[in-house]
Design a protein around this motif. Structure first.
Motif, mmCIF file in Angstrom:
data_model
loop_
_atom_site.group_PDB
_atom_site.id
_atom_site.type_symbol
_atom_site.label_atom_id
_atom_site.label_comp_id
_atom_site.label_asym_id
_atom_site.label_seq_id
_atom_site.Cartn_x
_atom_site.Cartn_y
_atom_site.Cartn_z
ATOM 1 N N LYS A 74 34.142 47.521 49.947
ATOM 2 C CA LYS A 74 33.414 48.418 49.044
ATOM 3 C C LYS A 74 32.399 49.255 49.822
ATOM 4 O O LYS A 74 32.230 50.453 49.571
ATOM 5 C CB LYS A 74 32.705 47.621 47.955
ATOM 6 C CG LYS A 74 33.616 47.007 46.913
ATOM 7 C CD LYS A 74 32.818 46.205 45.893
ATOM 8 C CE LYS A 74 33.730 45.539 44.875
ATOM 9 N NZ LYS A 74 32.958 44.732 43.888
ATOM 10 N N HIS A 78 32.321 53.235 50.237
ATOM 11 C CA HIS A 78 31.146 53.997 49.796
ATOM 12 C C HIS A 78 30.643 54.928 50.895
ATOM 13 O O HIS A 78 30.307 56.085 50.631
ATOM 14 C CB HIS A 78 30.040 53.031 49.383
ATOM 15 C CG HIS A 78 28.779 53.721 48.945
ATOM 16 N ND1 HIS A 78 28.621 54.228 47.670
ATOM 17 C CD2 HIS A 78 27.630 54.012 49.615
ATOM 18 C CE1 HIS A 78 27.430 54.788 47.576
ATOM 19 N NE2 HIS A 78 26.808 54.682 48.731
ATOM 20 N N ASP A 289 28.868 49.176 43.130
ATOM 21 C CA ASP A 289 29.695 49.436 41.947
ATOM 22 C C ASP A 289 28.840 50.009 40.822
ATOM 23 O O ASP A 289 29.243 50.976 40.147
ATOM 24 C CB ASP A 289 30.351 48.137 41.463
ATOM 25 C CG ASP A 289 31.477 47.667 42.372
ATOM 26 O OD1 ASP A 289 31.979 48.483 43.170
ATOM 27 O OD2 ASP A 289 31.848 46.476 42.269
ATOM 28 N N TYR A 290 27.668 49.419 40.622
ATOM 29 C CA TYR A 290 26.791 49.852 39.535
ATOM 30 C C TYR A 290 26.325 51.292 39.742
ATOM 31 O O TYR A 290 26.415 52.122 38.829
ATOM 32 C CB TYR A 290 25.584 48.918 39.439
ATOM 33 C CG TYR A 290 24.590 49.339 38.377
ATOM 34 C CD1 TYR A 290 24.832 49.055 37.039
ATOM 35 C CD2 TYR A 290 23.438 50.047 38.706
ATOM 36 C CE1 TYR A 290 23.954 49.459 36.048
ATOM 37 C CE2 TYR A 290 22.546 50.453 37.726
ATOM 38 C CZ TYR A 290 22.804 50.159 36.396
ATOM 39 O OH TYR A 290 21.928 50.576 35.429
ATOM 40 N N ASN A 292 27.596 53.631 41.668
ATOM 41 C CA ASN A 292 28.702 54.593 41.647
ATOM 42 C C ASN A 292 29.211 54.832 40.240
ATOM 43 O O ASN A 292 29.717 55.922 39.933
ATOM 44 C CB ASN A 292 29.833 54.109 42.559
ATOM 45 C CG ASN A 292 29.587 54.441 44.023
ATOM 46 O OD1 ASN A 292 29.362 55.594 44.367
ATOM 47 N ND2 ASN A 292 29.609 53.440 44.882
ATOM 48 N N ALA A 293 29.088 53.829 39.371
ATOM 49 C CA ALA A 293 29.490 54.021 37.977
ATOM 50 C C ALA A 293 28.577 55.036 37.286
ATOM 51 O O ALA A 293 29.034 55.823 36.445
ATOM 52 C CB ALA A 293 29.458 52.686 37.228
#
Length: 404
Positions: A74, A78, A289-290, A292-293
């Motif tokens: 990840k 990124h 993840d958070y 990028n969401a």
């Protein structure tokens, strides 16, 4: 669509009170707050997967290993590293910088020169000073101007055939200045020098592409990016990581050990001695993840709006001076009230539930340049609001009234 009130519901700490007042958290440049999605990932790891990684044949070890290596991938995605083994897990930005500085101890000689900037955090000054003491190399400094910007014409003059390394932060932690790292990297490479970019302050606001930048090393910390403390990453080009010797000796970083000789493991494990912060690495991935969401473009747009509003409102206070007025900056405002020590202002703001940072922000050369003991620093994040900025402004006015 970006909705700050919805986002704020993800952060449990934002609902608490400090000194009987609603918390207004403006110390994000030091440590960002943690959303419940990341907190859940920490709890999930310790509840269901807690085991050492890479070494066990049992199920828990294999599952923990898979989660840890998925997090590495990840991070690779990124930052757009070419290979996952170019991502080294560290304890944070400072660890990554020291790892590289230690590695270059065997590559530099007395006639060599390294360049840092006047805008650096102490963690991107002291390791290079120590490196120069060990090797006899010379440390040179790119100067800054009154706006808190680096003077690029002087940087051009500092570069020479003796330049081996250039180290610059992407964003100043003390002033918020966004440095022209594309230019810095390109010019350094023309002289064959390697470049390390300190991305601790940029990574929460900007999504860097290390391949597009063509940077040799890039470092960052999870705790600036809604992640846990005690974990970060070092990106290094494969060819450079292969040249550098291991930073620490121990388990995991070896291929074979006898009492006569040790051979080292392949990348990335060569630089990851001992049991790592497994939960931290996994939840670093959850934090990415958070963010990028939500979307880094959305974050940048909203934070720029906050910065403009806060700058306008604070500038209207008579006797308040803002330090760092570059046209290119992230959501950091460093300021002082005339004749009042920043610590005293920060203390009164704390009584009002407003968290800011005061002092030299581990960037003492910047304060020496401005001939001040330090500043009050309000660093804004995407979960802050204009109402909170209004509270800060009223708090500063109150501090001025009480301390003048």
């Amino acid at each position: 669509m970006f909705n700050v009130e919805t986002i704020r519901q993800d952060f449990p700490i934002l609902s608490r009170k400090v000194n009987g007042k609603p918390l207004v958290y403006f110390d994000n440049a030091a440590t960002s707050q943690t959303p419940k999605q990341v907190i859940k990932a920490i709890v999930d790891y310790y509840s269901n997967y807690n085991a050492n990684i890479h070494r066990g044949v049992h199920t828990l070890s294999q599952e923990a290993t898979d989660l840890y290596e998925q997090a590495r991938q990840k991070i690779q995605s990124h930052f757009n590293a070419k290979f996952s083994h170019e991502i080294i897990f560290t304890s944070g930005t400072t660890h990554g910088i020291n790892l590289v500085a230690n590695g270059f101890s065997s590559l530099l000689k007395k006639a060599d020169e390294i360049i840092v900037s006047a805008l650096e955090h102490h963690s991107n000054i002291v390791p290079w000073q120590m490196l120069c003491e060990r090797t006899g190399a010379t440390l040179k400094v790119i100067p800054m101007n009154e706006d808190g910007e680096l003077i690029m014409t002087d940087y051009d003059k500092l570069l020479s055939k003796h330049t081996k390394l250039v180290f610059v932060n992407h964003v100043s932690n003390a002033l918020g200045t966004v440095n022209p790292i594309e230019y810095i990297i390109e010019k350094a490479h023309q002289f064959g020098a390697a470049v390390l970019i300190d991305g601790a302050q940029s990574s929460p606001h900007i999504k860097p592409d290390v391949q597009k930048l063509d940077v040799d090393f890039y470092v960052a910390s999870a705790h600036k990016m809604c992640g846990p403390t005690g974990v970060g990453m070092l990106y290094g080009k494969e060819e450079w990581l292969k040249k550098l010797p291991p930073y620490q000796g121990g388990g995991e970083m070896i291929a074979e050990v006898t009492f006569e000789k040790t051979s080292y493991a392949d990348l990335p494990h060569k630089f990851e001695a001992g049991t790592p912060n497994i939960a931290g690495g996994i939840t670093f991935g959850a934090a990415l993840d958070y963010m990028n969401a939500i979307g880094f473009e959305n974050i940048a747009t909203y934070e720029h709006e906050l910065l403009s509003y806060a700058t306008e409102q604070l500038s209207a206070i008579k006797g308040l001076k803002i330090y760092g007025t570059s046209a290119q900056k992230t959501s950091v405002i460093s300021f002082n009230l005339k004749g009042i020590h920043p610590y005293d202002v920060g203390t009164i703001l704390d009584k009002l539930g407003i968290a800011v940072r005061t002092g030299h922000h581990c960037a003492q050369p910047i304060m020496d340049f401005y001939k001040i003991p330090g500043t009050v620093r309000a660093s804004l994040a995407f979960y802050n609001t204009k109402a909170e900025i209004d509270a800060l402004v009223e708090g500063v006015k109150k501090a001025k009234m009480m301390l003048s």
